[in-house]
Design a protein around this motif. Sequence first.
Motif, PDB file in Angstrom:
ATOM      1  N   GLY A  94      23.402   1.531  -7.115  1.00  0.00           N
ATOM      2  CA  GLY A  94      22.951   0.007  -7.549  1.00  0.00           C
ATOM      3  C   GLY A  94      22.668   0.101  -8.920  1.00  0.00           C
ATOM      4  O   GLY A  94      23.314  -1.071  -9.464  1.00  0.00           O
ATOM      5  N   ARG A  98      25.031  -2.813 -10.700  1.00  0.00           N
ATOM      6  CA  ARG A  98      24.416  -3.920 -11.555  1.00  0.00           C
ATOM      7  C   ARG A  98      25.036  -3.720 -12.971  1.00  0.00           C
ATOM      8  O   ARG A  98      24.973  -5.134 -13.301  1.00  0.00           O
ATOM      9  CB  ARG A  98      22.958  -3.330 -11.680  1.00  0.00           C
ATOM     10  N   THR A  99      25.284  -2.654 -13.404  1.00  0.00           N
ATOM     11  CA  THR A  99      26.083  -2.782 -14.834  1.00  0.00           C
ATOM     12  C   THR A  99      27.320  -3.385 -14.776  1.00  0.00           C
ATOM     13  O   THR A  99      27.905  -4.181 -15.546  1.00  0.00           O
ATOM     14  CB  THR A  99      26.103  -1.192 -15.349  1.00  0.00           C
ATOM     15  N   SER A 101      28.213  -5.747 -12.656  1.00  0.00           N
ATOM     16  CA  SER A 101      28.024  -7.246 -12.318  1.00  0.00           C
ATOM     17  C   SER A 101      27.962  -7.874 -13.821  1.00  0.00           C
ATOM     18  O   SER A 101      28.138  -8.885 -14.148  1.00  0.00           O
ATOM     19  CB  SER A 101      27.289  -7.594 -11.305  1.00  0.00           C
ATOM     20  N   PHE A 185      17.713 -11.707 -14.758  1.00  0.00           N
ATOM     21  CA  PHE A 185      19.368 -11.172 -14.835  1.00  0.00           C
ATOM     22  C   PHE A 185      20.074 -12.117 -15.531  1.00  0.00           C
ATOM     23  O   PHE A 185      20.744 -11.829 -16.702  1.00  0.00           O
ATOM     24  CB  PHE A 185      19.685 -10.646 -13.622  1.00  0.00           C
ATOM     25  N   LYS A 271      15.628  -4.971 -12.457  1.00  0.00           N
ATOM     26  CA  LYS A 271      16.753  -5.908 -12.247  1.00  0.00           C
ATOM     27  C   LYS A 271      17.652  -6.104 -13.546  1.00  0.00           C
ATOM     28  O   LYS A 271      18.772  -6.459 -13.569  1.00  0.00           O
ATOM     29  CB  LYS A 271      16.150  -7.354 -12.230  1.00  0.00           C
ATOM     30  N   THR A 272      17.142  -5.643 -14.694  1.00  0.00           N
ATOM     31  CA  THR A 272      18.020  -5.846 -15.801  1.00  0.00           C
ATOM     32  C   THR A 272      18.223  -4.327 -16.559  1.00  0.00           C
ATOM     33  O   THR A 272      18.264  -3.940 -17.647  1.00  0.00           O
ATOM     34  CB  THR A 272      17.288  -6.585 -17.135  1.00  0.00           C
ATOM     35  N   PHE A 274      20.257  -1.426 -16.958  1.00  0.00           N
ATOM     36  CA  PHE A 274      21.868  -0.969 -16.911  1.00  0.00           C
ATOM     37  C   PHE A 274      21.941   0.405 -17.347  1.00  0.00           C
ATOM     38  O   PHE A 274      20.994   1.141 -17.522  1.00  0.00           O
ATOM     39  CB  PHE A 274      22.513  -1.790 -17.873  1.00  0.00           C
TER      40      PHE A 274
END
Lengths: 324, 277
Positions: A94, A98-99, A101, A185, A271-272, A274
């Motif tokens: 995940g 996330r990083t 995207s 995000f 969510k944010t 990284f």
Amino acid sequence: MAQTTYPAEAPASATPSAQTKRRLPLARALDESRFFPTILLGPILVFFIVWNVVPLLWLLGVSFYRYKVTAARPPQFVGFQNFLDIWKSTEIWGLLGRTLSFMVLTVGGATILGMVLGFLFWGSGRMPGRRLALTLLFTPMVLPPVAVGTFFRLIYDPIFGIANFFTEKLIGQRFDFLGSKDLAFGATIAVDVWMWTPFMILMTLAALGSVPKAELEAAEIDRLPWLKRIRYIILPNGKFILMLGILLRTIDSFKTTDLPYLMTNGGPGNKTEFVGLSLYRTGFEAFQMGDASSLAIITLLIAIAFASIYLYVLSYRETRAQLQ
Amino acid sequence: MTAHPWRQRLYHLLLWIVALLFFSPVLWIFMAAFKSGGEIVSPTPVFIFRPTMDNIIRVIQEPNFLDYLKMSFVLSIGSVLIAIVVSFLAAYSFSRYRPTGTNFIMFLLLSTRMVPASAVVLPIFLMYTVLGWSKTFHGMILFYAMFSIPFSLWILKGFLDGVSLRYDETALVNGGSRLHTMFRVVLPQVKPGLVAAFIFNILFVWNEFLFNYILGGQGTTMIPVLLATGVKQGGMTDWSFVASISLIYMLPPIIAIFFFQKYLLVGMTFGTVRGEV
């Protein structure tokens, strides 16, 4: 290779003159030394070994241990267990996803916006106050990310932030940009794009500057349509610098740590969060040095991959330049 | 083009608007530094206000502020000076004598700058804890020197490669010592490279936060840490404090890119793209 080899004994020492006699013993010794190139490298090798090689070995060592700084018991050797844990856990995928995207969206956004605005600024040569205007334009990329992260919290604030003042005026709604799971995000990406679009403008201007004037004039005379000019004249010439810009930006966005740390602290939820920030929290908030070290080694490998791609692109230009 | 002066004027106006749009968030914070506390947190933004210097005076009178600001200057300038001396010597050797492993070391150094800061600082933190170097001045300044070396080396090697070997040969044949050749003949040729490496490395150290936060301590703290910790502790953020610190701290980089604009491209691309904008 051949061009750079000097005779082992420098000509100066072969023909002693009044000058050489006045010279300090140190300078004479250096002139006569066969190891001069190596002596010059001394300081950098010290730095390299003390601050890169030793820590790297340390990191490798720690990554094989279960090591919690705050726990009373001594580190326990677990072999590859930390890496296996990372491989098996769903969180890491995940996190990497996330990083990734984040990287794609922020680099993509900055590149598209930067190229459009770079084209716009192409003819700005005779603009009044150009230097000041460019300074204002390029300001975001030289600001401390810590300060940017902090003051964007003020701008995004749900009650007195100016961003909400505008959204209320325009669409009659207020948002909690950094507190809501859906918006945080995007809001983080928007700030990063704002910070780094100027860099892509800079690179676009450099790329446009590298297009030969004669070809552009020929296109002007032939009244070539703009899309064709971009396709056949500007892109082939400016491609290299643009690619370099995108690559540097990709590498930099992979490193993003300070900005989300100050702006959202990784939240809401994660969510944010990284790679950089997650590593920080594992190492310095949870004090799980073993886990953090394994993660650090993985990021190191990714960084080395980036560096190789970067060098490949650089050498690609060199070989192409030789062919022409 | 000259046939339509009004069109040209409109175009320039548009460019100015774009530039100002990019600057506007910064401007908003700079404005906040001159507002009273109530005006900053008013639900309807205050655009017109009576400027006050109270916030800035209060920040300057803060017990640690000037010490931290001084440390920002000392650490960034000092470490970059060390880095530039070290990397000039190395770049000269790499460029002129090409010892085996040149490309490999250049590559390794470059990749150290592509790792997230938290991954860089972790092993250093482990090492410093054992050696007792954390929270010391020399630990901090030498670490920042190491942080600035890769970039300076890349810029300087790029510039040195562009200086013809004829200079070295002429100097040596005419009886100059190697040190004379290196510092008096070749060094002046790469002045733009030195300036670019100097300014942009200072900027990077100046803006750095995480290393200083983790490795620094009493006596080696810089402003970004003050800003971050000041914000993070306790519920309400003191926005006038944040705004005034930001104003004072962000002005030097902005002034630097105004005066050193022609080095911006070299500085932001590891010296791999030469030219001016």
